[in-house]
Write a protein that holds these residues in place. Structure first.
Motif, mmCIF file in Angstrom:
data_model
loop_
_atom_site.group_PDB
_atom_site.id
_atom_site.type_symbol
_atom_site.label_atom_id
_atom_site.label_comp_id
_atom_site.label_asym_id
_atom_site.label_seq_id
_atom_site.Cartn_x
_atom_site.Cartn_y
_atom_site.Cartn_z
ATOM 1 N N VAL A 119 0.694 -1.399 0.161
ATOM 2 C CA VAL A 119 0.036 -0.012 0.391
ATOM 3 C C VAL A 119 1.039 1.383 0.045
ATOM 4 O O VAL A 119 1.796 1.382 0.092
ATOM 5 C CB VAL A 119 -1.145 0.056 1.501
ATOM 6 C CG1 VAL A 119 -1.798 -0.709 1.157
ATOM 7 C CG2 VAL A 119 0.466 -0.111 1.963
ATOM 8 N N ASP A 120 0.199 2.500 -0.481
ATOM 9 C CA ASP A 120 0.559 3.668 0.065
ATOM 10 C C ASP A 120 0.864 4.192 1.391
ATOM 11 O O ASP A 120 0.082 3.926 2.042
ATOM 12 C CB ASP A 120 0.877 4.355 -1.538
ATOM 13 C CG ASP A 120 -0.966 4.784 -1.182
ATOM 14 O OD1 ASP A 120 -1.100 4.580 -0.513
ATOM 15 O OD2 ASP A 120 -1.438 5.560 -2.767
ATOM 16 N N CYS A 121 1.078 5.797 1.295
ATOM 17 C CA CYS A 121 1.287 6.065 2.237
ATOM 18 C C CYS A 121 -0.704 6.438 3.351
ATOM 19 O O CYS A 121 -0.524 6.877 4.624
ATOM 20 C CB CYS A 121 2.031 7.433 2.163
ATOM 21 S SG CYS A 121 1.707 8.337 1.130
ATOM 22 N N PHE A 122 -0.806 6.809 2.476
ATOM 23 C CA PHE A 122 -2.177 6.853 2.581
ATOM 24 C C PHE A 122 -3.284 5.255 2.516
ATOM 25 O O PHE A 122 -4.176 5.679 2.694
ATOM 26 C CB PHE A 122 -3.178 7.807 1.187
ATOM 27 C CG PHE A 122 -2.235 9.016 0.622
ATOM 28 C CD1 PHE A 122 -2.196 9.949 1.677
ATOM 29 C CD2 PHE A 122 -1.787 8.727 -0.284
ATOM 30 C CE1 PHE A 122 -1.437 10.823 1.291
ATOM 31 C CE2 PHE A 122 -1.516 9.450 -0.692
ATOM 32 C CZ PHE A 122 -1.032 11.139 -0.096
ATOM 33 N N ASP A 133 -0.086 5.372 -17.982
ATOM 34 C CA ASP A 133 0.480 6.279 -18.422
ATOM 35 C C ASP A 133 0.886 6.900 -17.147
ATOM 36 O O ASP A 133 1.526 7.849 -16.851
ATOM 37 C CB ASP A 133 -0.772 7.306 -17.806
ATOM 38 C CG ASP A 133 -2.084 6.910 -17.062
ATOM 39 O OD1 ASP A 133 -1.298 6.675 -16.157
ATOM 40 O OD2 ASP A 133 -3.243 7.550 -16.853
ATOM 41 N N MET A 134 1.144 5.696 -16.122
ATOM 42 C CA MET A 134 1.798 5.910 -15.088
ATOM 43 C C MET A 134 1.178 6.769 -13.674
ATOM 44 O O MET A 134 2.480 7.766 -13.374
ATOM 45 C CB MET A 134 3.980 6.920 -15.427
ATOM 46 C CG MET A 134 4.674 5.568 -16.176
ATOM 47 S SD MET A 134 4.565 4.355 -15.735
ATOM 48 C CE MET A 134 5.719 4.722 -14.401
ATOM 49 N N ALA A 135 0.103 6.981 -13.746
ATOM 50 C CA ALA A 135 -0.659 7.658 -13.238
ATOM 51 C C ALA A 135 -1.315 6.371 -11.670
ATOM 52 O O ALA A 135 0.139 5.782 -11.869
ATOM 53 C CB ALA A 135 -1.736 8.173 -13.821
ATOM 54 N N GLY A 136 -1.885 6.962 -11.733
ATOM 55 C CA GLY A 136 -2.314 6.022 -10.100
ATOM 56 C C GLY A 136 -1.400 5.606 -9.169
ATOM 57 O O GLY A 136 -1.196 6.596 -8.798
ATOM 58 N N VAL A 137 -1.643 4.605 -8.060
ATOM 59 C CA VAL A 137 -0.924 3.753 -7.344
ATOM 60 C C VAL A 137 0.119 3.869 -7.327
ATOM 61 O O VAL A 137 0.989 3.794 -6.360
ATOM 62 C CB VAL A 137 -2.134 3.332 -6.208
ATOM 63 C CG1 VAL A 137 -1.288 3.053 -4.569
ATOM 64 C CG2 VAL A 137 -3.206 4.076 -5.580
ATOM 65 N N GLY A 138 0.467 3.188 -8.224
ATOM 66 C CA GLY A 138 2.157 2.457 -8.203
ATOM 67 C C GLY A 138 1.957 1.030 -8.582
ATOM 68 O O GLY A 138 1.210 0.002 -8.105
ATOM 69 N N GLN A 196 4.765 10.057 -2.740
ATOM 70 C CA GLN A 196 3.725 9.814 -3.091
ATOM 71 C C GLN A 196 2.894 10.977 -2.447
ATOM 72 O O GLN A 196 1.847 11.150 -3.470
ATOM 73 C CB GLN A 196 3.368 8.361 -2.250
ATOM 74 C CG GLN A 196 3.876 7.002 -2.408
ATOM 75 C CD GLN A 196 3.661 6.086 -1.237
ATOM 76 O OE1 GLN A 196 3.378 6.428 -0.617
ATOM 77 N NE2 GLN A 196 4.687 4.519 -1.951
ATOM 78 N N PHE A 197 3.414 11.212 -1.193
ATOM 79 C CA PHE A 197 2.309 12.390 -0.781
ATOM 80 C C PHE A 197 2.459 13.600 -1.678
ATOM 81 O O PHE A 197 1.204 14.222 -2.363
ATOM 82 C CB PHE A 197 2.988 12.907 0.642
ATOM 83 C CG PHE A 197 2.195 14.268 0.878
ATOM 84 C CD1 PHE A 197 1.276 13.292 2.014
ATOM 85 C CD2 PHE A 197 2.345 15.475 0.728
ATOM 86 C CE1 PHE A 197 0.698 14.202 2.918
ATOM 87 C CE2 PHE A 197 1.769 16.283 1.835
ATOM 88 C CZ PHE A 197 0.719 15.676 2.540
ATOM 89 N N ALA A 198 3.916 14.147 -2.509
ATOM 90 C CA ALA A 198 4.182 15.033 -3.096
ATOM 91 C C ALA A 198 3.458 15.045 -4.563
ATOM 92 O O ALA A 198 2.802 15.580 -5.095
ATOM 93 C CB ALA A 198 5.386 15.404 -3.789
#
Length: 353
Positions: A119-122, A133-138, A196-198
């Motif tokens: 998971v990410d920091c969120f 498109d390299m968007a999203g959570v990762g 991730q935050f930025a």
């Protein structure tokens, strides 16, 4: 102890970034799909599948002004280890309506936050691979600390300084590269969680405050195929993990010495003091409506124990094995960087050791 309490009581409550009364259906972006996803703030499904034109964001997170304690901070002390509390994604976007009553953290992630690799920091789940498109959570298969910054209106003047100023508000920048002829840039943070935050905080923003004619397109950067770049990336990750591990081991040593003094009757139980201090910090700074904060067992507070017993047992067994092999002398335990990386960050390696 009194000095610590005074320092803790200076903490401020998290600011309400957006008045709840102003939030309604009209606040949604223009409909481009069939279903509105409140988690990602976009429409999905339908002819356009949520691909609306990127516009300048109406809201922005100002870390110094907006940060503060929330319900998630009830049993935590600033600088302590965090294992199970996530950052508020709406706080990062500058539009959280809950303020101090939010169940998520309203602050920047630090090297003392240990989030699961999935998971990410969120707290949003990652996927095995990146979106096209390299968007999203990762992706959970790689550590990515570099952001792609597109749609920069002007590259005139000292653009490097301008980009650094805008993005450094959300974490420590390790390096930055601007490609002027393409009007894009790449920003690498020291911590993946801060990247991730930025990514959330700067998407749709502008390098110049309130420049509504600019809306930055923030995406994850593709991995540089250059072997030298990949080697540098591994070394940077391992260096960061080693610094964090040394910090944690120092805290373990201090806790152990403190416990020895407690056992010897020199001081009272510091754990109880810490738990009481955290509650004083939360409740005495500002009145909280009774029932807003869930009751928890203070002995389960994540600032009391840095590593769990199993982690410490494995670490001790590893040190004893190295001592047995003659790799170190008695009292000179040396932990290799890659081992620290595995233990602290969950970094995968093919190294047999």
């Amino acid at each position: 102890m009194s000095e610590v309490v005074t320092k803790q009581q200076k903490r401020k409550p998290a600011r309400v970034q957006l008045d709840p009364a102003t939030v309604n259906a009209a606040g949604k972006p223009e409909q481009t799909g069939q279903v509105f996803n409140i988690w990602y703030g976009k429409w999905t499904g339908g002819e356009y599948n949520g691909k609306a034109a990127l516009t300048h964001s109406k809201y922005k997170c100002h870390v110094d002004k907006d940060s503060g304690y929330t319900k998630a901070d009830k049993y935590s002390i600033p600088g302590s280890v965090n294992r199970d509390k996530f950052i508020c994604v709406y706080f990062a976007r500058g539009l959280c309506c809950n303020g101090k009553n939010c169940d998520y953290l309203h602050r920047l992630p630090t090297d003392m936050d240990f989030f699961p690799t999935t998971v990410d920091c969120f707290g949003r789940e990652k996927f095995a691979s990146y979106r096209d498109d390299m968007a999203g959570v990762g992706s959970f298969n790689s550590v990515n600390r570099t952001l792609y910054v597109g749609r920069i209106n002007s590259m005139s003047g000292n653009i490097e300084l301008k980009i650094n100023k805008a993005f450094s508000e959300y974490g420590e920048i390790e390096r930055m590269r601007a490609i002027k002829d393409k009007r894009i840039a790449f920003v690498t943070y020291k911590l993946e969680s801060q990247a991730q935050f930025a990514k959330e905080a700067m998407h749709g923003q502008s390098l110049d405050e309130n420049n509504e004619n600019e809306a930055l397109n923030i995406r994850w950067s593709n991995e540089d195929p250059d072997p030298k770049s990949q080697k540098r990336k591994r070394e940077e990750i391992e260096k960061t993990s080693l610094e964090t591990a040394k910090k944690l081991l120092k805290m373990i040593t201090e806790r152990s010495q403190e416990q020895n003094r407690i056992d010897a009757g020199v001081i009272e139980d510091a754990h109880d003091d810490s738990s009481q201090l955290a509650q004083i910090t939360y409740h005495e700074q500002e009145e909280i409506t009774e029932g807003d904060v869930p009751e928890e067992d203070s002995e389960k507070s994540n600032h009391i124990q840095i590593f769990d017993e199993e982690s410490i047992r494995i670490l001790k067994r590893y040190c004893e094995e190295r001592l047995k092999r003659g790799l170190v002398t008695q009292g000179e335990y040396h932990i290799p960087e890659i081992t620290m990386q595995k233990m602290v960050s969950g970094y995968n390696s093919d190294d047999d050791e």
